[in-house]
Design an enzyme around this catalytic site. Structure first.
Site, PDB file in Angstrom:
ATOM      1  N   CYS A 151       0.758  -1.212   0.031  1.00 35.79           N
ATOM      2  CA  CYS A 151       0.038  -0.058  -0.053  1.00 35.79           C
ATOM      3  C   CYS A 151       0.939   1.267  -0.030  1.00 35.79           C
ATOM      4  CB  CYS A 151      -0.895  -0.103   1.418  1.00 35.79           C
ATOM      5  SG  CYS A 151      -2.082   1.429   1.268  1.00 35.79           S
ATOM      6  N   ILE A 152       0.778   2.151  -1.071  1.00 36.15           N
ATOM      7  CA  ILE A 152       1.647   3.191  -1.119  1.00 36.15           C
ATOM      8  C   ILE A 152       0.521   4.512  -1.354  1.00 36.15           C
ATOM      9  CG2 ILE A 152       3.547   2.123  -1.823  1.00 36.15           C
ATOM     10  CD1 ILE A 152       3.010   3.199  -4.718  1.00 36.15           C
TER      11      ILE A 152
END
Length: 127
Positions: A106-107
Site C-alpha cells: 500500500c502506497i
C-alpha cells in the site's frame, strides 16, 4: 498461452485502452480498479470506505467472471490518495479477505482524478 480479456457486465468504461482483467492460464490479472460506477460517475466522493467497497466489489466481479473467487487472490497493489485513510480502507478490505489474506503493498499516490481516494490492482491464481 492465450490471454482472455475479462470485462464483466456492469463495469465502467475504461479511462484508457485496457481490459478490466485478463486471464492467462490459471492467472488472472485485474487492472487498477477505481471507484467509478457503470455510468462513469465517481462513487462515494469523500468516503474512502464506500470507495474501497466499490473497488473490491468490481475486483470480485472480474475474478468471478474468470471462474474464481476472492480466496484465489494472491496479491493486491493498493494506492491511497491520503495515508490517513489507511485504517478505514483496512476495515473494509478485511471484510473481503477474512482468514488468510493475500500479499499486498500500500502506497500513497496521486490518482487519475482528484476525487479518487483508492485504487487497487490484483493478481489471482485459480485453483
Amino acid at each position: 498461452m492465450p490471454k482472455i480479456p475479462i470485462n464483466p457486465v456492469g463495469s465502467a468504461a475504461p479511462l484508457a485502452p485496457y481490459s478490466a482483467g485478463v486471464r492467462a492460464g490459471n492467472a488472472v490479472y485485474v487492472s487498477g480498479v477505481l471507484p467509478i460506477a457503470a455510468d462513469g460517475q465517481t462513487v462515494g466522493i469523500g468516503d474512502v470506505r464506500t470507495q474501497t467497497r466499490h473497488v473490491l466489489q468490481r475486483i470480485e466481479a472480474v475474478i468471478n467472471a474468470a471462474g474464481g473467487t476472492m480466496a484465489d487472490v494472491a496479491m493486491n497493489s493498493i494506492f491511497l490518495k491520503d495515508l490517513n485513510d489507511y485504517q478505514a480502507m483496512n476495515e473494509v478490505y478485511a471484510e473481503f479477505f477474512p482468514g488468510d489474506p493475500p500479499a499486498r503493498f500500500c502506497i500513497r499516490a496521486d490518482l487519475v482524478k482528484s476525487e479518487f481516494l483508492v485504487e487497487i490492482a490484483s493478481v489471482a491464481h485459480l485453483t
